[in-house]
Design a protein around this motif. Structure first.
Motif, PDB file in Angstrom:
ATOM      1  N   ALA A   1       0.793  -0.914   0.130  1.00 22.67           N
ATOM      2  CA  ALA A   1      -0.108   0.479   0.190  1.00 22.67           C
ATOM      3  C   ALA A   1       0.521   1.242   0.033  1.00 22.67           C
ATOM      4  O   ALA A   1       1.870   1.361   0.249  1.00 22.67           O
ATOM      5  N   LEU A   2       1.141   2.350  -0.690  1.00 22.24           N
ATOM      6  CA  LEU A   2       1.268   3.232  -0.785  1.00 22.24           C
ATOM      7  C   LEU A   2       0.692   4.302   0.549  1.00 22.24           C
ATOM      8  O   LEU A   2       0.112   4.481   1.580  1.00 22.24           O
ATOM      9  N   GLY A   3       2.340   4.431   1.527  1.00 24.14           N
ATOM     10  CA  GLY A   3       1.761   4.931   2.468  1.00 24.14           C
ATOM     11  C   GLY A   3       1.167   6.594   2.549  1.00 24.14           C
ATOM     12  O   GLY A   3       1.285   7.196   3.973  1.00 24.14           O
ATOM     13  N   GLU A   4       1.144   6.951   1.692  1.00 23.79           N
ATOM     14  CA  GLU A   4       0.613   8.279   1.107  1.00 23.79           C
ATOM     15  C   GLU A   4      -0.857   8.154   1.651  1.00 23.79           C
ATOM     16  O   GLU A   4      -1.639   9.678   1.471  1.00 23.79           O
ATOM     17  N   ILE A   5      -1.454   7.193   1.528  1.00 25.29           N
ATOM     18  CA  ILE A   5      -3.150   7.193   1.530  1.00 25.29           C
ATOM     19  C   ILE A   5      -3.613   7.396   3.053  1.00 25.29           C
ATOM     20  O   ILE A   5      -3.141   7.579   3.569  1.00 25.29           O
ATOM     21  N   TYR A   6      -4.482   8.565   3.249  1.00 22.74           N
ATOM     22  CA  TYR A   6      -5.217   8.269   3.714  1.00 22.74           C
ATOM     23  C   TYR A   6      -6.533   7.840   4.247  1.00 22.74           C
ATOM     24  O   TYR A   6      -7.181   7.685   5.207  1.00 22.74           O
ATOM     25  N   ALA A   7      -7.378   8.346   3.028  1.00 22.79           N
ATOM     26  CA  ALA A   7      -8.796   7.358   3.434  1.00 22.79           C
ATOM     27  C   ALA A   7      -8.511   6.986   1.074  1.00 22.79           C
ATOM     28  O   ALA A   7      -7.709   7.298   0.501  1.00 22.79           O
ATOM     29  N   ILE A   8     -10.100   6.000   1.203  1.00 20.40           N
ATOM     30  CA  ILE A   8      -9.964   5.434  -0.181  1.00 20.40           C
ATOM     31  C   ILE A   8     -11.626   5.254  -0.481  1.00 20.40           C
ATOM     32  O   ILE A   8     -12.161   5.197   0.628  1.00 20.40           O
ATOM     33  N   GLY A   9     -11.432   4.699  -2.165  1.00 25.31           N
ATOM     34  CA  GLY A   9     -12.863   4.578  -2.316  1.00 25.31           C
ATOM     35  C   GLY A   9     -13.691   5.556  -3.073  1.00 25.31           C
ATOM     36  O   GLY A   9     -14.745   5.694  -2.285  1.00 25.31           O
ATOM     37  N   MET A  10     -13.034   6.918  -3.830  1.00 23.40           N
ATOM     38  CA  MET A  10     -13.505   7.299  -4.430  1.00 23.40           C
ATOM     39  C   MET A  10     -14.182   7.506  -5.859  1.00 23.40           C
ATOM     40  O   MET A  10     -12.721   7.406  -6.223  1.00 23.40           O
ATOM     41  N   ARG A  11     -14.746   8.356  -6.275  1.00 20.97           N
ATOM     42  CA  ARG A  11     -14.745   8.589  -7.780  1.00 20.97           C
ATOM     43  C   ARG A  11     -14.420  10.144  -7.640  1.00 20.97           C
ATOM     44  O   ARG A  11     -13.447  10.595  -8.999  1.00 20.97           O
ATOM     45  N   ASP A  12     -15.039  10.988  -7.079  1.00 18.15           N
ATOM     46  CA  ASP A  12     -14.625  12.597  -7.670  1.00 18.15           C
ATOM     47  C   ASP A  12     -14.813  12.989  -6.327  1.00 18.15           C
ATOM     48  O   ASP A  12     -15.335  14.232  -6.309  1.00 18.15           O
ATOM     49  N   PRO A  13     -14.033  13.305  -5.596  1.00 18.60           N
ATOM     50  CA  PRO A  13     -13.109  13.951  -4.169  1.00 18.60           C
ATOM     51  C   PRO A  13     -13.378  15.668  -4.652  1.00 18.60           C
ATOM     52  O   PRO A  13     -12.353  16.110  -4.926  1.00 18.60           O
ATOM     53  N   HIS A  14     -14.195  15.765  -4.340  1.00 13.93           N
ATOM     54  CA  HIS A  14     -14.519  17.713  -5.022  1.00 13.93           C
ATOM     55  C   HIS A  14     -14.046  18.281  -4.313  1.00 13.93           C
ATOM     56  O   HIS A  14     -12.895  19.522  -4.474  1.00 13.93           O
ATOM     57  N   ARG A  15     -14.343  18.717  -3.145  1.00 13.33           N
ATOM     58  CA  ARG A  15     -14.595  19.515  -1.912  1.00 13.33           C
ATOM     59  C   ARG A  15     -14.293  19.565  -0.648  1.00 13.33           C
ATOM     60  O   ARG A  15     -15.131  18.353   0.214  1.00 13.33           O
ATOM     61  N   PHE A  16     -13.213  19.364   0.405  1.00 12.06           N
ATOM     62  CA  PHE A  16     -13.848  18.351   1.726  1.00 12.06           C
ATOM     63  C   PHE A  16     -12.790  20.106   2.560  1.00 12.06           C
ATOM     64  O   PHE A  16     -11.875  20.771   2.220  1.00 12.06           O
ATOM     65  N   THR A  17     -13.092  20.011   3.502  1.00 11.02           N
ATOM     66  CA  THR A  17     -13.229  21.201   4.457  1.00 11.02           C
ATOM     67  C   THR A  17     -13.185  20.230   5.878  1.00 11.02           C
ATOM     68  O   THR A  17     -13.277  18.991   6.144  1.00 11.02           O
ATOM     69  N   TRP A  18     -12.570  21.199   7.214  1.00 12.91           N
ATOM     70  CA  TRP A  18     -12.595  21.435   8.265  1.00 12.91           C
ATOM     71  C   TRP A  18     -13.505  22.562   9.498  1.00 12.91           C
ATOM     72  O   TRP A  18     -13.425  23.277   9.189  1.00 12.91           O
ATOM     73  N   ASP A  19     -14.545  21.334  10.104  1.00 13.08           N
ATOM     74  CA  ASP A  19     -14.830  21.968  11.283  1.00 13.08           C
ATOM     75  C   ASP A  19     -14.093  22.875  12.200  1.00 13.08           C
ATOM     76  O   ASP A  19     -13.259  21.974  12.603  1.00 13.08           O
ATOM     77  N   PRO A  20     -14.537  23.894  12.267  1.00 20.31           N
ATOM     78  CA  PRO A  20     -13.029  24.962  13.201  1.00 20.31           C
ATOM     79  C   PRO A  20     -13.355  24.729  14.577  1.00 20.31           C
ATOM     80  O   PRO A  20     -12.932  24.753  15.807  1.00 20.31           O
ATOM     81  N   GLU A  21     -14.712  24.290  14.567  1.00 23.10           N
ATOM     82  CA  GLU A  21     -15.025  23.670  16.212  1.00 23.10           C
ATOM     83  C   GLU A  21     -14.867  22.083  16.591  1.00 23.10           C
ATOM     84  O   GLU A  21     -15.227  21.805  16.159  1.00 23.10           O
ATOM     85  N   GLY A  22     -15.733  22.216  17.973  1.00 26.62           N
ATOM     86  CA  GLY A  22     -15.968  20.703  18.439  1.00 26.62           C
ATOM     87  C   GLY A  22     -14.691  19.887  17.970  1.00 26.62           C
ATOM     88  O   GLY A  22     -13.659  19.635  18.184  1.00 26.62           O
ATOM     89  N   ASP A  23     -14.518  18.665  17.379  1.00 26.30           N
ATOM     90  CA  ASP A  23     -13.903  17.147  17.440  1.00 26.30           C
ATOM     91  C   ASP A  23     -12.915  17.890  16.047  1.00 26.30           C
ATOM     92  O   ASP A  23     -12.412  17.394  15.550  1.00 26.30           O
TER      93      ASP A  23
END
Length: 778
Positions: free
Chosen positions: A290-312
């Motif tokens: 496995a590539l060590g760079e991989i964080y998550a798998i199983g995606m077709r077109d991961p368009h946009r991601f973001t983090w919630d600035p509060e909570g967890d």
């Protein structure tokens, strides 16, 4: 005729020909249930519940419009020929207040108090720069190192062409027969405060894709990570499947980057090319092959991601689906979202592009992670099931600002094609539980006018994106007109314009505010039948900025084009299918005991129109077509329920004309009042016609009040026997003139129409009056 540009087609434009397209017959496995118990039973409507139409709305203020740009090489796909191709807005992390905006066609803009500068132009900088094919090709994204103010470092991803593929070594082997490469570059500015880049650059990642779609989308840093945190300074790359997932397991294969989210350390050197490092905390570092760079798998077109600035500080991903599901995932290290064995919460089968299937009984064994929120495509009933129906999620932002308290705790996102804006409550988006309810937000301009994004951009395809600044202020941006809006307030909008009594029998409803994003010559149905209406001959130009009632912004213009020639070019609208089953989605009118046709009308030209089928200039048609439901054996003219102006004993009158039995006789109820008083020139009027087939009665209404009238045919032409109409589906609708199959001209109406409704019941006078009042006071 008023004209307004509404649409850039997604696919090859489907011209209106002599015959309108019939509803498609799906190929593949026939569906048997929407809640199948067996894995062999296809699901036609995977998410039956529609987004909740919220009264909460965003107030949008124009922030800036950026210049026009063109693709390299010049594009031929209309989806790429836009005002420009801006795709994000964020704030430079140096407390300068400058905003940055990437344009896929090459420019990177800095915007300071709406004053714009080209900071760096990729089309000029890179010899092999490529943006001429593929929705994501070009200068895809930019992210600034959290210490940019001190170190001047930022990162970009752009596309390069086949010549680069031949000459440049990829980080990992390209996909076979690659046609485009995504290149991630590190830049170091000599002066971080400058509005024009000078400095150095180094390439850190390169990977080739076999198609022009689903390459590297967003790259970004976790904005919630602080110095000393495990995630601080690590760069995330959202890598698509290269379009191969529909026929392979590439997104599940651990030996290549495709269909994955990668996490790398740009300051490290232990990656395969020595240009970046592999974080020791990554979930597959110690997994064989496995590539060590991989964080998550199983995606077709991961368009946009973001983090919630509060909570967890949860990470949320907007994931573009294949054919049915647009999803929001909460992303954690080691996740597998299942593509291409799963689409959303369903089994995806490569041999069947039209449907999804229930999960197998042993699904838990696979460990797939399913969406915390999602919506489905709901393709129109008369649109091919295996064609693009114009939906793709545009991942958004969690609002944690203080200026707009009604938005706090909401993840705000949308559909990038049709421009609808949604929200979910963050505290309802829970992994492993029921999907969070979706709410559709209303939109307002700063004058308080309720608009849709299609109104803001003047186009049926919006190309919507979202952004945010350091104050957590939200921004919406659109490629279609290259404009960015800031959300400056929220407000509560009015309730629905449709009453509950009407809604329960509303088979078809066209308010001309919802152009079908895939084909601007079609109008989306707001009724239960979900049947596209075709704007015949005039197409998108038939939409005009003229609303019949408060809150309505658009109508359609119909009318005669060339009175001297029978050229079959009159503007009208309709649905037509002369197949043995008629329009299957109109089965509510099959055997119906009643019907209602109503809508808003404004006479704008000469009515009746000159007869284009004769040479006599003084010969005029003896009817003016408004709107009607065709019978099950119609030749395009015979009707089951019709609202029209026709000649009655030598005098033009407003009538309700109906037919109970296919091929049988019709009955006409004519208004006693002069039609010119009922439909004054250039004045919006609400008309309704009702048909009770069990009792043989009809009625006409104007502005919610019944009209006096008389029946024109003695006796019982309907052959009333207490039952409904013939057991056949209608062959369609005709609006603004006869023959919606467009094989001849007759009875055009030089008029405008708004909010046309077709009900499968003879609505009562009280129901019609209530609906009329609702239009004016909703």
């Amino acid at each position: 005729m008023g004209k307004r540009r509404w649409w850039v087609p997604v696919l090859t434009a489907m011209a209106v020909t002599a015959t309108l397209p019939a509803p498609a017959t799906a190929t593949g496995v026939s569906p048997t249930s929407t809640t199948a118990a067996s894995t062999d039973e296809a699901i036609t409507d995977p998410i039956p519940e529609d987004p909740i139409r919220s009264r909460l709305g965003l107030v949008l203020e124009e922030y800036v419009q950026l210049p026009e740009s063109e693709a390299t090489p010049p594009a031929t796909d209309p989806r790429l020929i836009r005002h420009n191709r801006i795709n994000f807005i964020g704030e430079v992390p140096d407390e300068s207040g400058r905003m940055y905006v990437p344009d896929l066609n090459g420019p990177l803009y800095l915007v300071d108090d709406a004053d714009q500068h080209v900071y760096l132009d990729f089309a000029e900088r890179f010899e092999h720069f490529f943006s001429g094919r593929g929705m994501g090709s070009g200068f895809g994204f930019v992210t600034f190192h959290p210490e940019f103010a001190d170190n001047g470092v930022f990162y970009t991803v752009h596309s390069e062409n086949e010549e680069a593929i031949e000459n440049e070594e990829p980080t990992y082997p390209n996909q076979p027969n690659s046609v485009v490469q995504s290149v991630v570059t590190e830049w170091t500015a000599d002066d971080p405060t400058s509005n024009e880049f000078t400095g150095t650059q180094r390439e850190i990642f390169r990977f080739g894709f076999a198609t022009y779609i689903h390459a590297v989308q967003q790259i970004d840093f976790n904005t919630t990570a602080k110095p000393g945190d495990e995630d601080y300074g690590l760069l995330y790359l959202a890598v698509g499947d290269g379009g191969l997932g529909v026929r392979s397991d590439v997104a599940q294969e651990m030996d290549n980057p495709a269909g994955k989210i990668l996490r790398i350390d740009p300051a490290g050197t232990d990656g395969p090319n020595g240009q970046y490092g592999i974080p020791a905390a990554n979930p597959f570092v110690d997994t064989a092959d496995a590539l060590g760079e991989i964080y998550a798998i199983g995606m077709r077109d991961p368009h946009r991601f973001t983090w919630d600035p509060e909570g967890d500080h949860a990470m949320y991903l907007g994931h573009i689906g294949q054919h049915a599901i647009e999803a929001v995932y909460e992303v954690q290290a080691g996740d597998d979202f299942g593509w291409s064995r799963r689409e959303g919460n369903y089994e995806y089968r490569r041999e069947d592009q039209c449907y999804l299937y229930p999960l197998p009984e042993n699904d838990a064994e696979f460990g797939y992670v399913y969406p915390v929120a999602a919506y489905d495509h709901d393709p129109p009933a008369n649109w091919p099931c295996d064609s693009d129906s114009g939906h793709a999620i545009s991942g958004g932002q969690v609002y944690r600002g203080t200026d707009l308290p009604r938005l706090r705790g909401k993840y705000i996102f949308g559909d990038l094609v049709d421009g609808k804006v949604f929200y979910t409550e963050v505290d309802e988006m829970r992994r492993g539980e029921e999907r969070a309810p979706l709410h559709e937000l209303r939109l307002f301009d700063t004058d308080g006018n309720r608009l849709r994004m299609t109104d803001f951009v003047g186009d049926g395809r919006v190309d919507l994106r979202f952004g945010i600044d350091s104050n957590r202020d939200l921004y919406l941006l659109a490629k279609s007109n290259g404009t960015i809006w800031r959300v400056v307030d929220t407000r509560q909008g009015p309730g629905s314009e449709v009453t509950g009594r009407v809604q329960q029998n509303l088979v078809a409803h066209y308010d001309f505010e919802y152009p079908f994003a895939v084909d601007g010559a079609r109008e989306s149905d707001l009724g239960s039948s979900n049947t596209l209406l075709t704007l015949i001959n005039g197409g998108e130009d038939m939409r005009v900025a003229d609303g019949a009632f408060p809150g309505s912004n658009n109508a359609i213009q119909v009318g005669q084009i060339d009175p001297e020639n029978a050229g079959n070019d009159d503007w009208k609208a309709g649905i037509w299918d002369d197949g043995p089953e008629g329009v299957a989605s109109f089965d509510a009118f099959n055997g119906t005991e009643g019907a209602t046709v109503m809508g808003w009308f404004k006479m704008t030209g000469e009515n009746p129109a000159p007869d284009s089928n004769t040479t006599d200039p003084d010969d005029y048609y003896n009817a003016v077509g408004l709107a009607g439901i065709l019978s099950g054996t119609s030749d395009g003219h015979e009707v089951r329920a019709l609202l029209e102006l026709i000649d009655v004993d030598g005098e033009l009158r407003l009538v309700a004309l109906g037919r109970r039995i296919d091929g049988g006789a019709s009955q006409t109820f004519a208004a006693s009042q002069d039609w010119r008083e009922l439909l004054p020139q250039d004045e919006w009027v609400h008309l309704a016609a009702t048909f009770d087939y069990t009792r043989g009665t009809m009625a006409l209404y104007r502005n919610g009040k019944p009209l006096r009238g008389f029946y024109t045919n003695p006796g019982d032409p309907w052959e009333v026997d207490g039952t409904g109409t013939s057991a056949t589906n209608p062959r369609g609708l005709k609006i603004g003139g006869s023959f919606p199959q467009n094989d001849r001209e007759r009875n055009p109406c030089d008029c405008r129409m708004d909010s046309l409704m077709f009900l499968d019941t003879a609505a009562s006078g009280a129901t019609i009056a209530q609906q009329y009042r609702r239009f004016l006071h909703h």
